[in-house]
Scaffold this motif. Structure first.
Motif, mmCIF file in Angstrom:
data_model
loop_
_atom_site.group_PDB
_atom_site.id
_atom_site.type_symbol
_atom_site.label_atom_id
_atom_site.label_comp_id
_atom_site.label_asym_id
_atom_site.label_seq_id
_atom_site.Cartn_x
_atom_site.Cartn_y
_atom_site.Cartn_z
ATOM 1 N N GLU A 50 21.348 39.540 35.561
ATOM 2 C CA GLU A 50 20.754 40.586 34.482
ATOM 3 C C GLU A 50 19.220 40.954 35.081
ATOM 4 O O GLU A 50 18.378 40.115 35.460
ATOM 5 N N MET A 51 19.149 42.017 35.108
ATOM 6 C CA MET A 51 17.749 42.796 35.672
ATOM 7 C C MET A 51 16.936 43.254 34.640
ATOM 8 O O MET A 51 17.292 44.221 33.891
ATOM 9 N N GLU A 52 15.969 42.442 34.198
ATOM 10 C CA GLU A 52 14.973 42.962 33.086
ATOM 11 C C GLU A 52 14.150 44.197 33.549
ATOM 12 O O GLU A 52 13.998 44.971 32.806
ATOM 13 N N SER A 53 14.067 44.440 34.787
ATOM 14 C CA SER A 53 13.366 45.635 35.060
ATOM 15 C C SER A 53 14.124 46.825 35.532
ATOM 16 O O SER A 53 13.771 47.839 35.699
ATOM 17 N N ARG A 54 15.464 46.689 34.914
ATOM 18 C CA ARG A 54 16.433 47.841 35.089
ATOM 19 C C ARG A 54 16.066 49.036 34.136
ATOM 20 O O ARG A 54 16.064 48.611 33.001
ATOM 21 N N PRO A 55 15.762 50.333 34.835
ATOM 22 C CA PRO A 55 15.592 51.428 33.853
ATOM 23 C C PRO A 55 17.032 51.493 32.988
ATOM 24 O O PRO A 55 18.007 51.165 33.370
ATOM 25 N N LYS A 56 16.586 52.171 31.849
ATOM 26 C CA LYS A 56 17.957 52.241 30.873
ATOM 27 C C LYS A 56 18.825 53.445 31.117
ATOM 28 O O LYS A 56 19.913 53.321 30.608
ATOM 29 N N TYR A 57 18.470 54.242 32.068
ATOM 30 C CA TYR A 57 19.544 55.067 32.636
ATOM 31 C C TYR A 57 20.159 54.771 33.721
ATOM 32 O O TYR A 57 20.850 55.528 34.077
ATOM 33 N N TYR A 58 19.980 53.554 34.142
ATOM 34 C CA TYR A 58 20.855 52.840 35.193
ATOM 35 C C TYR A 58 21.561 51.716 34.849
ATOM 36 O O TYR A 58 21.312 51.305 33.536
ATOM 37 N N ARG A 90 24.923 48.641 36.120
ATOM 38 C CA ARG A 90 24.969 47.455 36.736
ATOM 39 C C ARG A 90 24.833 47.847 38.242
ATOM 40 O O ARG A 90 24.647 46.785 39.001
ATOM 41 N N GLU A 91 24.928 48.977 38.663
ATOM 42 C CA GLU A 91 24.673 49.290 39.942
ATOM 43 C C GLU A 91 23.195 49.142 40.446
ATOM 44 O O GLU A 91 22.911 48.974 41.739
ATOM 45 N N PHE A 92 22.317 48.985 39.430
ATOM 46 C CA PHE A 92 20.969 48.644 40.008
ATOM 47 C C PHE A 92 20.708 47.351 40.289
ATOM 48 O O PHE A 92 21.124 46.236 39.784
ATOM 49 N N HIS A 93 20.186 47.115 41.574
ATOM 50 C CA HIS A 93 20.118 45.667 42.119
ATOM 51 C C HIS A 93 18.660 45.279 42.331
ATOM 52 O O HIS A 93 18.245 44.252 42.777
ATOM 53 N N GLY A 94 17.705 45.731 41.570
ATOM 54 C CA GLY A 94 16.236 45.600 41.745
ATOM 55 C C GLY A 94 15.647 45.898 42.979
ATOM 56 O O GLY A 94 16.152 46.571 43.654
ATOM 57 N N MET A 95 14.665 45.102 43.272
ATOM 58 C CA MET A 95 13.976 45.312 44.520
ATOM 59 C C MET A 95 14.462 44.321 45.732
ATOM 60 O O MET A 95 14.269 43.299 45.767
ATOM 61 N N ILE A 96 15.342 45.159 46.308
ATOM 62 C CA ILE A 96 15.916 44.367 47.451
ATOM 63 C C ILE A 96 15.804 45.279 48.683
ATOM 64 O O ILE A 96 15.396 46.534 48.446
ATOM 65 N N SER A 97 15.775 44.786 49.937
ATOM 66 C CA SER A 97 15.601 45.506 51.300
ATOM 67 C C SER A 97 16.531 46.332 51.668
ATOM 68 O O SER A 97 17.852 46.250 51.042
ATOM 69 N N ARG A 98 16.419 47.212 52.455
ATOM 70 C CA ARG A 98 17.667 48.118 53.265
ATOM 71 C C ARG A 98 18.643 47.219 53.721
ATOM 72 O O ARG A 98 19.694 47.423 53.696
ATOM 73 N N GLU A 99 18.116 46.006 54.467
ATOM 74 C CA GLU A 99 18.975 45.202 55.125
ATOM 75 C C GLU A 99 19.975 44.519 54.112
ATOM 76 O O GLU A 99 21.122 44.486 54.486
ATOM 77 N N ARG A 100 19.530 43.977 53.102
ATOM 78 C CA ARG A 100 20.302 43.548 51.679
ATOM 79 C C ARG A 100 21.333 44.477 51.406
ATOM 80 O O ARG A 100 22.347 44.151 51.244
ATOM 81 N N ALA A 101 20.612 45.669 51.089
ATOM 82 C CA ALA A 101 21.660 46.705 50.491
ATOM 83 C C ALA A 101 22.662 46.911 51.551
ATOM 84 O O ALA A 101 23.984 47.262 51.139
ATOM 85 N N ASP A 102 22.399 46.929 52.885
ATOM 86 C CA ASP A 102 23.549 47.350 54.010
ATOM 87 C C ASP A 102 24.727 45.965 53.942
ATOM 88 O O ASP A 102 25.681 46.523 54.050
ATOM 89 N N GLU A 103 23.991 45.018 53.636
ATOM 90 C CA GLU A 103 24.814 43.843 53.704
ATOM 91 C C GLU A 103 25.862 43.869 52.457
ATOM 92 O O GLU A 103 27.311 43.706 52.616
ATOM 93 N N LEU A 104 25.611 44.536 51.331
ATOM 94 C CA LEU A 104 26.401 44.755 49.999
ATOM 95 C C LEU A 104 27.416 45.509 50.233
ATOM 96 O O LEU A 104 28.349 45.505 49.724
ATOM 97 N N LEU A 105 26.886 46.663 50.950
ATOM 98 C CA LEU A 105 27.898 47.892 51.034
ATOM 99 C C LEU A 105 28.683 48.028 52.414
ATOM 100 O O LEU A 105 29.796 48.507 52.427
#
Length: 466
Positions: free
Chosen positions: A48-56, A58-73
């Motif tokens: 659960e991301m407390e910093s998640r904007p209300k217009y996004y 569960r696809e919002f993952h907070g502050m993660i690196s490009r490398e981490r995003a690449d791993e997830l995708l």
């Protein structure tokens, strides 16, 4: 590269007879590619991301690196997520998997989601459109580059595609081929010596008013094909452009190649006042706007001797009634003496129509040319400069101005009764027929005497200039 499909959705072919309309053959290759495009796969965040904007979501993952995003995708074509930028906290990035690599786009929200020009109600729609565009532009780059080289438009023709043949208009255009040299003496030479007018004053000649299409970005519901190149218009929204005057649907790149052959559809023209002059006359297939013809006929029938004609104002609410009648009923509007006994109401409606044109009768493009011409001190050179400006007017504007000035000349013939000479009419019609393109107040005030002078010269030399 796969070959373009020659199958027609309608199963028909193009006739060799241009008079016999047959539905065009639509090219379905790009449509097939859109059907093959990857589908969006949302990668959700388990925390659960407390910093998640209300217009996004569960696809919002907070502050993660490009490398981490690449791993997830990794390994999931069409997968996407949203992350907050580590370099610029508070900004957001859409990470999208396509072509075995992760693509990162700066993501914005202003009530709708966007990364470029297109704005979407949801992230899912944005990603869907992006995947379609990426897939088609990757698979068919060469095809897209060539798809306008042999357009169906040139074979079946826009007029044939969309309606029965339209009767060519009669219009009175300016004598474009004539270059006039004014004689240098103390009086204006006679019309016959200048050769400015056709032999028969009222002789009409065949011509058609050219009009550019009024294209606006459009979102098409369901499959749509470009009426220029016959190819599918891909994407989820804003797939192409539609002419708001005639309804022609084309790709954005194809719109640059379409000829100036717009034939406005009366069903699309919502009003008469404030409608572009050329658009209105083409929609009604007339030489001039019917407002000008009808008002001038009524004024000449019963108002030429009316004192202060065009200077005296009619009641504003009655003038508005005339405007509404034209907008509602077109050329069936009743402006007779029984309905409007005060001729100043009809004169006021005519002035209002001309004043409300989105492009004045003397167009913005030619405003400076006319003003500079009016500043010339030598009368003959000044007249020649104004004549040159007239020749540059669009045909519908020229014909409207010619008809109006001929009428105003007749008004001056009753000067003893109506007290309106060419100078007085110039004061009234100068700012009505021409307006500076930048609407600078100071410039407008400085130009008013030249606006008046131009109309005065047009009236006094009507038999020469037109």
């Amino acid at each position: 590269m796969a070959a373009s499909s020659n199958s027609s959705l309608s199963g028909s072919s193009v006739s060799s007879d241009p008079e016999e309309y047959q539905p065009p053959i639509w090219k379905s290759y790009l449509y097939q590619l859109q059907q093959e495009a990857p589908r969006p796969k949302r990668i959700t965040c388990s925390q659960e991301m407390e910093s998640r904007p209300k217009y996004y979501g569960r696809e919002f993952h907070g502050m993660i690196s490009r490398e981490r995003a690449d791993e997830l995708l990794e390994g999931a074509e069409g997968a996407y997520l949203i992350r907050e930028s580590q370099r610029q906290p508070g900004t957001h990035t859409l990470a999208l998997r396509f072509g075995n690599q992760t693509l990162n786009y700066r993501l914005f929200y202003d009530g709708k989601h966007f990364v470029g020009e297109k704005r979407f109600e949801s992230i899912h729609d944005l990603v869907t459109d992006a995947l379609i565009t990426l897939y088609i532009e990757t698979k068919a780059a060469e095809y897209i580059a060539k798809m306008t080289t042999n357009p169906i438009y040139e074979h079946v023709g826009y007029t044939s595609q969309r309606r029965n043949r339209v009767t060519r208009q009669l219009c009175r255009g300016p004598p474009q081929s004539r270059k006039v040299t004014f004689q240098q003496d103390n009086k204006i030479p006679s019309p016959s010596s200048l050769g400015l007018r056709p032999t028969a004053r009222d002789q009409e000649k065949h011509c058609s008013y050219e009009k550019a299409h009024n294209f606006k970005t459009h979102t098409f519901r369901g499959p749509h094909w470009c009426e220029y190149c016959a190819n599918f218009m891909w994407g989820l929204i804003a797939q192409g452009l539609r002419c708001t005057d005639c309804g022609l649907n084309v790709h954005k790149q194809c719109s640059k190649l379409v000829p100036y052959d717009c034939q406005p559809d009366l069903r699309r023209i919502k009003k008469v006042f404030s409608c572009d002059l050329t658009t209105l006359v083409k929609a009604h297939n007339t030489q001039r706007p019917m407002v000008v013809d009808m008002c001038i006929r009524e004024i000449e029938r019963r108002g030429l001797q009316s004192e202060g004609l065009y200077r005296v104002s009619g009641f504003t609410e009655h003038i508005e009634d005339v405007k509404l009648a034209f907008d509602r009923d077109g050329d069936k509007a009743d402006i007779s003496e029984d309905v409007y006994p005060d001729i100043n109401i009809i004169a006021g409606a005519l002035k209002l129509y001309l004043r409300d044109l989105p492009i004045p009768v003397i167009t913005y493009d030619l405003y400076s040319k006319f003003i500079q011409g009016a500043k010339i001190s030598n009368p003959d050179a000044r007249l020649e400069a104004i004549h040159d400006g007239l020749l540059m007017l669009p045909p519908a504007h020229y014909e409207t101005l010619r008809y109006l000035i001929t009428h105003l000349k007749r008004v001056t013939m009753y000067e003893k009764e109506n007290l309106m000479n060419a100078e007085n009419l110039g004061i009234v019609f100068g700012p009505t027929l021409m307006q500076p393109p930048d609407q600078n107040t100071l410039a407008t005030l400085n130009d008013m005497r030249y606006q008046k002078l131009i109309v005065q010269i047009l009236i006094e030399n009507e038999d020469i200039l037109f």
